[in-house]
Design a protein around this motif. Structure first.
Motif, PDB file in Angstrom:
ATOM      1  N   UNK A   1       0.955  -1.127   0.116  1.00 49.51           N
ATOM      2  CA  UNK A   1       0.047  -0.105   0.164  1.00 49.51           C
ATOM      3  C   UNK A   1       0.889   1.304  -0.147  1.00 49.51           C
TER       4      UNK A   1
ATOM      5  N   UNK B   1     -10.441   6.360   9.705  1.00 53.05           N
ATOM      6  CA  UNK B   1      -9.997   7.502  10.443  1.00 53.05           C
ATOM      7  C   UNK B   1     -11.062   8.711  10.721  1.00 53.05           C
TER       8      UNK B   1
ATOM      9  N   UNK C   1     -11.614   3.521  14.483  1.00 47.43           N
ATOM     10  CA  UNK C   1     -10.412   3.464  13.777  1.00 47.43           C
ATOM     11  C   UNK C   1      -9.062   3.637  14.794  1.00 47.43           C
ATOM     12  N   UNK C   2      -8.105   2.568  14.637  1.00 48.14           N
ATOM     13  CA  UNK C   2      -6.836   2.483  15.612  1.00 48.14           C
ATOM     14  C   UNK C   2      -5.749   2.567  14.450  1.00 48.14           C
ATOM     15  N   UNK C   3      -4.503   2.960  14.741  1.00 46.10           N
ATOM     16  CA  UNK C   3      -3.595   2.845  13.578  1.00 46.10           C
ATOM     17  C   UNK C   3      -2.633   1.696  13.548  1.00 46.10           C
ATOM     18  N   UNK C   4      -3.289   0.458  13.661  1.00 49.13           N
ATOM     19  CA  UNK C   4      -2.699  -0.445  13.419  1.00 49.13           C
ATOM     20  C   UNK C   4      -3.514  -1.510  13.001  1.00 49.13           C
TER      21      UNK C   4
ATOM     22  N   UNK D   1      -4.066   1.482   7.724  1.00 51.14           N
ATOM     23  CA  UNK D   1      -2.882   2.159   8.509  1.00 51.14           C
ATOM     24  C   UNK D   1      -2.458   3.134   7.524  1.00 51.14           C
ATOM     25  N   UNK D   2      -2.216   2.648   6.391  1.00 55.85           N
ATOM     26  CA  UNK D   2      -1.350   3.839   5.384  1.00 55.85           C
ATOM     27  C   UNK D   2      -2.450   4.531   4.838  1.00 55.85           C
TER      28      UNK D   2
ATOM     29  N   UNK E   1      -5.190   5.477   5.730  1.00 61.40           N
ATOM     30  CA  UNK E   1      -5.665   6.442   6.795  1.00 61.40           C
ATOM     31  C   UNK E   1      -4.582   7.434   7.550  1.00 61.40           C
ATOM     32  N   UNK E   2      -3.237   7.185   7.015  1.00 64.30           N
ATOM     33  CA  UNK E   2      -2.386   7.964   7.635  1.00 64.30           C
ATOM     34  C   UNK E   2      -2.657   9.517   7.490  1.00 64.30           C
ATOM     35  N   UNK E   3      -2.075  10.294   8.264  1.00 61.75           N
ATOM     36  CA  UNK E   3      -2.886  11.629   8.503  1.00 61.75           C
ATOM     37  C   UNK E   3      -2.423  12.372   6.999  1.00 61.75           C
ATOM     38  N   UNK E   4      -1.472  11.882   6.308  1.00 59.81           N
ATOM     39  CA  UNK E   4      -1.079  12.897   5.171  1.00 59.81           C
ATOM     40  C   UNK E   4      -2.039  12.484   4.079  1.00 59.81           C
ATOM     41  N   UNK E   5      -2.722  11.297   4.176  1.00 57.49           N
ATOM     42  CA  UNK E   5      -3.736  10.914   3.135  1.00 57.49           C
ATOM     43  C   UNK E   5      -5.313  11.017   3.769  1.00 57.49           C
TER      44      UNK E   5
ATOM     45  N   UNK F   1       3.995  12.548   7.185  1.00 56.64           N
ATOM     46  CA  UNK F   1       2.575  12.365   7.336  1.00 56.64           C
ATOM     47  C   UNK F   1       1.961  11.362   6.318  1.00 56.64           C
TER      48      UNK F   1
ATOM     49  N   UNK G   1       0.068   5.549  17.611  1.00 56.15           N
ATOM     50  CA  UNK G   1      -1.051   6.523  17.685  1.00 56.15           C
ATOM     51  C   UNK G   1      -0.516   7.879  17.507  1.00 56.15           C
TER      52      UNK G   1
ATOM     53  N   UNK H   1       0.045   8.834  13.890  1.00 52.82           N
ATOM     54  CA  UNK H   1      -1.194   8.909  13.258  1.00 52.82           C
ATOM     55  C   UNK H   1      -2.034  10.171  13.591  1.00 52.82           C
TER      56      UNK H   1
END
Lengths: 441, 441, 441
Positions: A238, A273, A299-302, A307-308, A310-314, B372, B402, B405
């Motif tokens: 991803x 997210x 949502x949780x980041x694992x 995870x990818x 919904x990373x904050x940059x996307x 990010x 966390x 993210x």
């Protein structure tokens, strides 16, 4: 037998296909893919995509080792021919040919005699489930090892063993498959699954089968959205895809990561997210109205590739659709996640629920009541029961009234369904009837 | 023994001081202050501040009688030397020297013989707790009276008594103490406690001890915020201080009123009028993660000096930190609120929880993920476990994910801790590790 | 006896009228209206308005058949003189003169002999309640029929019957009554009830009685709002009124549809479509503080005339005030909804609760604390208890503090009552006391 003849612009029609047959077909694909030793790179992955090509016109991409993808680098390609541990009598005590989980995935080659003491630190077992082989990987640290049942381990003697892993870890490429289905709009729905696990049925193959069959059936209609299906190695896949397609990512309006959809457990939906994306609300609506026990989790980041995405940059509106969630079933990442654990009826049920959610996404729009001041007279249009009689069309009158009352431009059909507690289909049917009579626009 | 050697810029370090020792020290201060007859003005209050000066460099203010402070006026100063009720035999039946609660606080002088019938209307008891002396005041109405146990009262005979209150109520001043600790920023944390109650341990002295020790230890580090500690008479003290310092009040970014922090009851936190101030969230986080039963209650416009700090014209972010809340324990405002009721371990626990909340306030900032788009590769930085191995640093991997993210500029560390359900310390540690590796800014 | 002498500008005073007497008066009106055969048009409706005119100065409107009102058309006027089914012996087996529910409301005329087989399809019964006559209508489809108890039906023989409905369905008009009470402001409170049902007490007459008595008593004070009372046929009546008064509708700031307010069931309040209108909050406050079990339900687009008032083109803040809600009591739309089912004490209780809600609406304003910085000194104004004493006025001190703390221009008295959990009356009393002392504006 599943026929290819369906030609309809309506996603709803697919939903009334024979679930039993679809489940059998999906299970057949899982069975065909099961023996292959996949990894995040290599020929096992390519072979998998080749089989999927029998169902859909997959485009296969190769990304060279060393390519920089955001903070990561495409790794060396791994391939394996054989692996075993032989005892002094020359018997294969542990044999890759019997089960490809026996080798720690991405093991570097090894071929030597060694005493049990030395070998021991390279062996992995599950003492709590002594008849199961664990699944282990070592992608980002060059190393080797074997996985075996704890029963096998206990039978080992303190003697010398011949250890062989006939693998290669060399420059090559990362492979992934992509299927793009053009819809009316450039706006996309992303459906992604990881396809890098070896002989594991639920955590991998079930998701592949679901994505494949969704693609196959959606390709027979003319959907509103364009659909993009990804068959990628977990994490690095991803990341690679996002890195190469960053400029187009804005088109993704909805998305689902599919995994673990063939086991007998209850459905689990992990929200994007954003938490209130339309896809989140659609899946939640379907599960709520299914009458089945299910779990909705934040949502949780694992977890998987969400995870990818919904990373904050996307921060894409991508949720994760599962039955039992990873780590909540003991078969997870063991040889017990096999062709017995996954069953056709669960695959078919997952197909059906997923399609219902996509049906909502396809049809969810706001309409405008053309008679917003007071109710229109439904009776004179045959939409309301007369005395002792029946309405002409089999449309729920209360659903009609809800659609009229809330079609103020601010509520979509899903909003109306949620507020009225009607099933989306009933609300859609009511909206269609009102549209037909010119009462909505 | 508590040493003064701690020199650190890190509030966290104080938190790992020996709780047992701190509890003992705080209890010693409570014991020293216990015998003094305090009131909202007068020498008892001054004597109290003198003792606190042994711990911190308190500034003492005197505000003259008659000073207009908003809608109020600084009252006359009250002092008392002696008071008693003598029977016909000349025996002190009720004796101020035995317990200063015996006199209604702020009683005007009296010295005369009177029959029991007349005396009776000046006597206050607690029939439900016949061995306790109640605590009564008459600040704003000139009057006099005695408080005694109901048992004492029942033993009184219908005879003449000599009644003496050797007090003065004259022009003078209202006294309060203030300790200001300069931090990196001009922004202030306000810590306030009332110090006007006579021999009552929980409702008064425990708060004084907690404020004193927080001041003492915070003075040994270089905090981010400046801290202002107030030792004031209840109501009129906060009104006076706010009136004199109105122009500087805007600097107060967080605040706590401390009271009733030495009893064995569960923690109670009363939120600021704003209801979602950072201090509210910080204290709630600490109590939630303490694993202890506790109560969080909404603001209401009565109670302690938060009434004034949270009056609508100020609406400061000031909550009230307590163990048992006033009126919820029978010892409240009686002679049973004594040195047995308050115990060192409860004082120490209150100190620790308060410090944890201030630690959050000190460290709560938003960070910005420097990668990010997709996750950064933690493994190559030693932040992620390899096969069968351990991450180099003892940082929780999930906490790292966390923080990455949610470090999108919109979430502070406390937001992340609350959303992930991790303890603030774990999130802070993860953020520190990521900062060190350049992954956060 | 209810006197007409009350002359007060204060709605609160009406609330302390003798509930018993009011209940009796309301019940008397219900009894007087009971025998009349009403319908959505015709002389029964006119006769009903004539009786109401004995209580209030009703204006009667006539809207001609054929008038276009939004998507609807005012129907022909229906009148009926007699109706029966006679057996071969000439006995009236079913007799309109005994109970006007026997005729399907709006039946076209019929007068002929017919065999039981033919007659049967025109008969309606309630097999589950064999002694009750159902209530049926056929407004928008020309048809005829009889309603009878299932017991009567079972006694019918397979023989020929003489069937007569002596009705007319002709050009005429739709009638409705309106009573407008001028208040201080042009802003209006709308009180609406349907008055088109024949001999049904709860579903119709109770609402008429409540609206009539509210109008009668409100006319004796000088309210802040203007009040408009509508006595209209259901659905077509509200559509007609809205169509004719569209330009003035913007004045309606609050509204209630009244129906089913005389039965022994718990109160039910159906919120306006807005869901948080002031009238919603006022009624909810009253019911919550009544100590009675009750139900608050969200708006749904069916039920009574709130359907039209809350259609999206109007979206007026109009809720529906009921005791048992339609369909939740078996007497609904049957002959059992009679003078036994409705009782004076329930009518009186509904009157009282409705008036309490209107009292809130009349008095709900934001005030401004004139001493917003710290509390004002209540003691010096006699508003606070002194030692052992009582406050001069019987005002709750805590209510005073709540009003002071929240009178920041952003909270109305109802907001303060809801936040403090005090009854609106206590908060109003506190605000009045503070106003009197110049502490509020």
């Amino acid at each position: 037998m599943i026929t290819d003849e369906i030609k309809t612009s309506n996603l709803s029609d697919i939903r009334f296909l024979n679930e039993h047959d679809i489940g059998q077909e999906m299970y057949r694909l899982v069975s065909e893919l099961y023996p292959i030793c996949r990894s995040i790179t290599g020929n096992g992955f390519r072979e998998t995509l080749d089989i999927i090509k029998d169902y859909i016109e997959l485009e296969v991409h190769e990304v060279p080792t060393g390519t920089e993808v955001f903070d990561w680098t495409v790794p060396k390609e791994w391939n394996i021919k054989d692996a075993y541990i032989k005892n002094l009598k020359g018997e294969r005590i542990v044999d890759f040919k019997k089960n490809n989980l026996h080798v720690v995935n991405y093991s570097v080659p090894v071929n030597k005699l060694m005493p049990f003491e030395e070998l021991k630190s390279h062996l992995f077992t599950l003492p709590d489930y002594p008849d199961r082989i664990p699944y282990r990987t070592s992608y980002y640290k060059e190393s080797w090892g074997f996985c075996l049942s704890h029963e096998q381990f206990l039978a080992l003697k303190d003697e010398e063993y011949e250890v062989c892993i006939d693998s290669t870890l060399e420059e090559g490429s990362l492979t992934y498959g992509e299927y793009y289905l053009q819809g009316e709009s450039e706006d996309e729905v992303l459906i992604s699954c990881h396809a890098c696990h070896p002989s594991l049925c639920n955590d991998n193959l079930s998701g592949i089968a679901l994505a494949t069959f969704l693609a196959k059936y959606l390709s027979q209609i003319s959907p509103r959205y364009s659909y993009r299906f990804l068959f990628i190695p977990g994490t690095i896949g991803s990341i690679t895809w996002l890195s190469l397609n960053e400029a187009q990512v804005y088109r993704i309006k909805h998305g689902l990561v599919l995994t673990g959809v063939g086991d007998p457990g209850n459905f689990t939906y992990k929200k994007s997210r954003r938490g209130n994306a339309e896809i989140d609300r659609a899946v939640i609506h379907v599960l709520k109205h299914s009458g089945l026990e299910h779990a909705i989790i934040d949502f949780f980041p694992f977890g998987y590739d969400e995870r990818q995405f919904c990373s904050p940059g996307f921060n894409l509106p991508v949720g994760c659709f599962m039955r039992s969630s990873h780590g909540h079933y003991s078969e997870y990442h063991t040889s017990a996640d096999n062709l017995n654990f996954v069953q056709p009826q669960y695959l078919a049920d997952s197909f059906s629920k997923c399609l219902s959610a996509l049906n909502i996404i396809e049809n969810n729009k706001p309409y405008l009541n053309q008679n917003p001041k007071c109710e229109p007279q439904l009776g004179k249009r045959g939409l309301y029961r007369a005395i002792g009689g029946q309405a002409e069309e089999q449309v729920n009158e209360l659903a009609l009234l809800w659609v009229l009352n809330l079609s103020d431009g601010e509520h979509t059909l899903l909003d109306i369904a949620d507020k009225s507690n009607f099933d989306f289909d009933a609300i859609k049917k009511a909206a269609d009837a009102l549209l037909k009579h010119g009462l909505l626009k």
